[in-house]
Design a protein around this motif. Structure first.
Motif, PDB file in Angstrom:
ATOM      1  N   ASP A  10       3.777  10.228  10.064  1.00 31.25           N
ATOM      2  CA  ASP A  10       2.815   9.135   9.878  1.00 31.25           C
ATOM      3  C   ASP A  10       2.078   8.790  11.180  1.00 31.25           C
ATOM      4  O   ASP A  10       0.930   8.360  11.149  1.00 31.25           O
ATOM      5  N   ARG A  49      -6.666   9.140   1.251  1.00 32.72           N
ATOM      6  CA  ARG A  49      -6.779   7.919   2.066  1.00 32.72           C
ATOM      7  C   ARG A  49      -8.039   7.139   1.714  1.00 32.72           C
ATOM      8  O   ARG A  49      -7.991   5.929   1.507  1.00 32.72           O
ATOM      9  N   ARG A  89       9.695  10.907   8.977  1.00 28.20           N
ATOM     10  CA  ARG A  89       8.560  10.267   8.298  1.00 28.20           C
ATOM     11  C   ARG A  89       7.680   9.533   9.329  1.00 28.20           C
ATOM     12  O   ARG A  89       6.456   9.627   9.298  1.00 28.20           O
ATOM     13  N   VAL A 129       5.937  11.939   0.554  1.00 24.04           N
ATOM     14  CA  VAL A 129       4.750  11.079   0.520  1.00 24.04           C
ATOM     15  C   VAL A 129       3.870  11.230   1.768  1.00 24.04           C
ATOM     16  O   VAL A 129       2.632  11.159   1.666  1.00 24.04           O
ATOM     17  N   SER A 130       4.466  11.502   2.917  1.00 19.50           N
ATOM     18  CA  SER A 130       3.652  11.582   4.143  1.00 19.50           C
ATOM     19  C   SER A 130       2.653  12.733   4.110  1.00 19.50           C
ATOM     20  O   SER A 130       1.583  12.641   4.713  1.00 19.50           O
ATOM     21  N   THR A 149       0.830  -1.219   0.000  1.00 19.53           N
ATOM     22  CA  THR A 149       0.000   0.000   0.000  1.00 19.53           C
ATOM     23  C   THR A 149       0.861   1.264   0.000  1.00 19.53           C
ATOM     24  O   THR A 149       0.440   2.297  -0.503  1.00 19.53           O
ATOM     25  N   GLY A 150       2.099   1.162   0.539  1.00 20.09           N
ATOM     26  CA  GLY A 150       2.994   2.321   0.507  1.00 20.09           C
ATOM     27  C   GLY A 150       3.279   2.724  -0.936  1.00 20.09           C
ATOM     28  O   GLY A 150       3.362   3.913  -1.262  1.00 20.09           O
ATOM     29  N   ARG A 157      -0.539  12.118  12.160  1.00 15.48           N
ATOM     30  CA  ARG A 157      -1.575  12.702  11.297  1.00 15.48           C
ATOM     31  C   ARG A 157      -2.948  12.411  11.926  1.00 15.48           C
ATOM     32  O   ARG A 157      -3.088  11.493  12.747  1.00 15.48           O
ATOM     33  N   GLY A 170       1.530  -1.875   5.301  1.00 11.45           N
ATOM     34  CA  GLY A 170       1.323  -0.426   5.301  1.00 11.45           C
ATOM     35  C   GLY A 170       1.435   0.152   6.695  1.00 11.45           C
ATOM     36  O   GLY A 170       2.296  -0.255   7.483  1.00 11.45           O
ATOM     37  N   ARG A 171       0.550   1.115   6.983  1.00  9.85           N
ATOM     38  CA  ARG A 171       0.580   1.785   8.285  1.00  9.85           C
ATOM     39  C   ARG A 171      -0.748   1.622   9.028  1.00  9.85           C
ATOM     40  O   ARG A 171      -0.790   1.700  10.245  1.00  9.85           O
ATOM     41  N   ASP A 172      -1.838   1.437   8.260  1.00 14.83           N
ATOM     42  CA  ASP A 172      -3.184   1.445   8.861  1.00 14.83           C
ATOM     43  C   ASP A 172      -3.985   0.212   8.436  1.00 14.83           C
ATOM     44  O   ASP A 172      -5.208   0.240   8.428  1.00 14.83           O
ATOM     45  N   TYR A 188       0.529   5.030  -2.197  1.00 14.58           N
ATOM     46  CA  TYR A 188       0.669   6.433  -1.762  1.00 14.58           C
ATOM     47  C   TYR A 188       1.833   7.105  -2.491  1.00 14.58           C
ATOM     48  O   TYR A 188       1.767   8.271  -2.861  1.00 14.58           O
ATOM     49  N   ARG A 189       2.892   6.338  -2.714  1.00 16.26           N
ATOM     50  CA  ARG A 189       4.043   6.880  -3.440  1.00 16.26           C
ATOM     51  C   ARG A 189       3.658   7.224  -4.890  1.00 16.26           C
ATOM     52  O   ARG A 189       4.129   8.223  -5.457  1.00 16.26           O
ATOM     53  N   ALA A 199      -0.132  11.552   1.859  1.00 15.48           N
ATOM     54  CA  ALA A 199      -0.864  10.458   2.512  1.00 15.48           C
ATOM     55  C   ALA A 199      -1.710  10.942   3.690  1.00 15.48           C
ATOM     56  O   ALA A 199      -2.504  10.178   4.231  1.00 15.48           O
TER      57      ALA A 199
HETATM   58  O1  C5P Z   1       5.692   1.615   3.094  1.00 15.36           O
HETATM   59  P1  C5P Z   1       6.349   2.831   2.487  1.00 15.36           P
HETATM   60  O2  C5P Z   1       7.513   3.308   3.283  1.00 15.36           O
HETATM   61  O3  C5P Z   1       6.655   2.657   1.047  1.00 15.36           O
HETATM   62  O4  C5P Z   1       5.219   3.956   2.573  1.00 15.36           O
HETATM   63  C1  C5P Z   1       5.415   5.255   2.087  1.00 15.36           C
HETATM   64  C2  C5P Z   1       4.511   6.236   2.820  1.00 15.36           C
HETATM   65  O5  C5P Z   1       3.148   6.018   2.434  1.00 15.36           O
HETATM   66  C3  C5P Z   1       4.502   6.185   4.344  1.00 15.36           C
HETATM   67  O6  C5P Z   1       5.574   6.905   4.930  1.00 15.36           O
HETATM   68  C4  C5P Z   1       3.148   6.788   4.677  1.00 15.36           C
HETATM   69  O7  C5P Z   1       3.205   8.200   4.632  1.00 15.36           O
HETATM   70  C5  C5P Z   1       2.283   6.327   3.515  1.00 15.36           C
HETATM   71  N1  C5P Z   1       1.472   5.149   3.836  1.00 15.36           N
HETATM   72  C6  C5P Z   1       0.312   5.346   4.537  1.00 15.36           C
HETATM   73  N2  C5P Z   1      -0.528   4.302   4.757  1.00 15.36           N
HETATM   74  C7  C5P Z   1      -0.215   3.065   4.333  1.00 15.36           C
HETATM   75  C8  C5P Z   1       0.995   2.840   3.640  1.00 15.36           C
HETATM   76  C9  C5P Z   1       1.845   3.912   3.425  1.00 15.36           C
HETATM   77  O8  C5P Z   1       0.007   6.463   4.944  1.00 15.36           O
HETATM   78  N3  C5P Z   1      -1.084   2.075   4.531  1.00 15.36           N
END
Ligand code: C5P
Length: 222
Positions: A183, A108, A179, A98-99, A34-35, A186, A128-130, A38-39, A102
């Protein structure tokens, strides 16, 4: 077996994608990075000359931005409207912006919908993160992968050296911390460990050790 969902969340450079890819191949599940999504939106903003903090313009961009994954060796390929952007989305500029992109509500919700669609029709390992908190709150397994910031910076440093990119270790460490801070702070679905996620600390552990630990957890549940 009905579709099985594995969520792997954690801070930047904790090894999520490396581990998730190996597990997905081993289990024959679809890997969803998923990152990378967002990228890709962040890169699309850059390519269209849109400032990373221009929420309104980025919101409009979403409907014109197709993101597609294709299997590839050694890495899965990522396409933005039929252009292969696999390497471009890893550039320092995208990584350091990217943050912001995102953090926007429309970004989102749009990407979360795309992620859920994939998980509805496939067994997935999604990182991912969430993922455990928001995207797949009913996931069968939730892992929260962490490592010390020093080790994460070291890993990123070695990856860069292998790619022929010169970076300063301290700068990398500060970028990772910045970062993570953005993240985790937010407003919408910040990076946080889901209550029912299993914490796995990869500091000092080999990839094989981490993979077999998580594979065991998954195999006991399938
Ligand atoms: O996983 P990666 O480091 O490639 O993710 C890049 C950025 O995408 C994260 O630093 C975050 O800002 C965002 N991200 C997110 N939610 C996710 C995956 C990534 O906000 N599920």
């Amino acid at each position: 077996m009905t579709n099985f969902q594995v969520a792997i969340d954690g801070p930047a450079s904790a090894g999520k994608s490396t581990i998730a890819k190996i597990l997905a191949t081993k289990l024959n599940f679809v890997y969803v990075d998923t990152g990378a999504m967002y990228r890709t939106i962040t890169l699309a903003a850059k390519k269209n000359g849109i400032a990373y903090n221009d929420e309104e313009k980025i919101k409009k961009l979403l409907s014109q931005t197709k993101i597609r994954f294709e299997p590839g060796t050694p890495v899965q390929r990522v396409f933005l409207n039929d252009t292969d952007v696999t390497d471009e989305i890893r550039s320092a500029e995208v990584t350091n912006n990217v943050s912001v992109v995102a953090s926007f509500a429309d970004v989102r919700s749009n990407l979360v919908n795309r992620q859920r669609e994939i998980a509805n029709s496939n067994s997935v390992i999604m990182d991912g993160r969430d993922i455990g908190t928001t995207v797949l709150p009913e996931a069968d397994i939730k892992i929260f992968l962490v490592a010390s910031v020093d080790e994460r910076a070291q890993r990123r440093y070695k990856e860069n050296v292998a790619k022929g990119i010169t970076t300063d270790l301290e700068t990398l460490k500060h970028e990772i911390e910045a970062r993570d801070y953005k993240d985790s702070h937010r407003q919408i679905s910040p990076l946080t460990q889901a209550k029912d996620a299993i914490l796995v600390d990869t500091t000092g552990k080999s990839i094989d050790e981490v993979v077999s630990k998580i594979a065991n957890i998954i195999e006991n549940k399938i």
